[in-house]
Write an enzyme that holds these catalytic residues in place. Structure first.
Site: not given
Ligand code: DQA
Length: 145
Positions: A10, A74, A77, A98
């Site tokens: 995403n 990154n 999810a 991370e």
């Molecule tokens: C994320 C935080 C995650 O919990 C979420 O599922 C994402 C983006 C962030 O960059 O803040 O897709 O990794």
């Protein structure tokens, strides 16, 4: 020196995806800034995005053959679900940071657990695009040492 930046599911929708949480920049705009930051330090950056867990596992496995020195990830999810990606990072033993655009600890309870944090060199979260740039700076320092 090569730094691989891995973006999970995403994140290809950044720019339109919940901008109040993730900001207004698209992933290509973020990538441009991070790759430029690395380039100034003489480091080649390669950035990938995938919505598929197995593709991210394959990318991490092939990073060894490609001579990747450091990973910025990154996991999106998959942070909260993926033993497979965790195991891949442990298997290749390439140091990684991370990162998160948002601060998962200030959000829903299910975001508080990460399968990655205890293996990471460090974790940067909550600073939007600056999370990526701070990670690039930390990678540059790590590789210089
Ligand atoms: C994320 C935080 C995650 O919990 C979420 O599922 C994402 C983006 C962030 O960059 O803040 O897709 O990794």
């Amino acid at each position: 020196m090569t730094v691989l930046i891995i973006n999970g599911p995403n994140l290809n929708m950044l720019g339109t995806r919940e901008p109040e949480i993730y900001g207004a920049l698209t992933l290509p705009q973020i990538e441009e800034k991070v790759l430029a930051r690395l380039k100034v330090a003489g480091i080649e950056g390669v950035s990938v995005q995938s919505n598929a867990e197995h593709e991210i596992v394959d990318t991490i496995q092939s990073a060894v053959l490609k001579g990747v020195d450091f990973i910025i990830i990154n996991p999106a999810a998959f942070t909260h679900t993926s033993v497979a990606i965790r195991d891949a990072l442990a298997a290749v033993a390439i140091p990684f940071i991370e990162i998160h655009l948002s601060n998962p600890h200030s959000r829903e309870a299910f975001r508080k657990h990460s399968y990655f944090s205890d293996l990471a060199v460090g974790v940067i979260a909550g600073f939007g695009v600056d999370s990526y740039l701070m990670a690039a700076d930390a990678a540059i320092k790590h590789l210089a040492n």
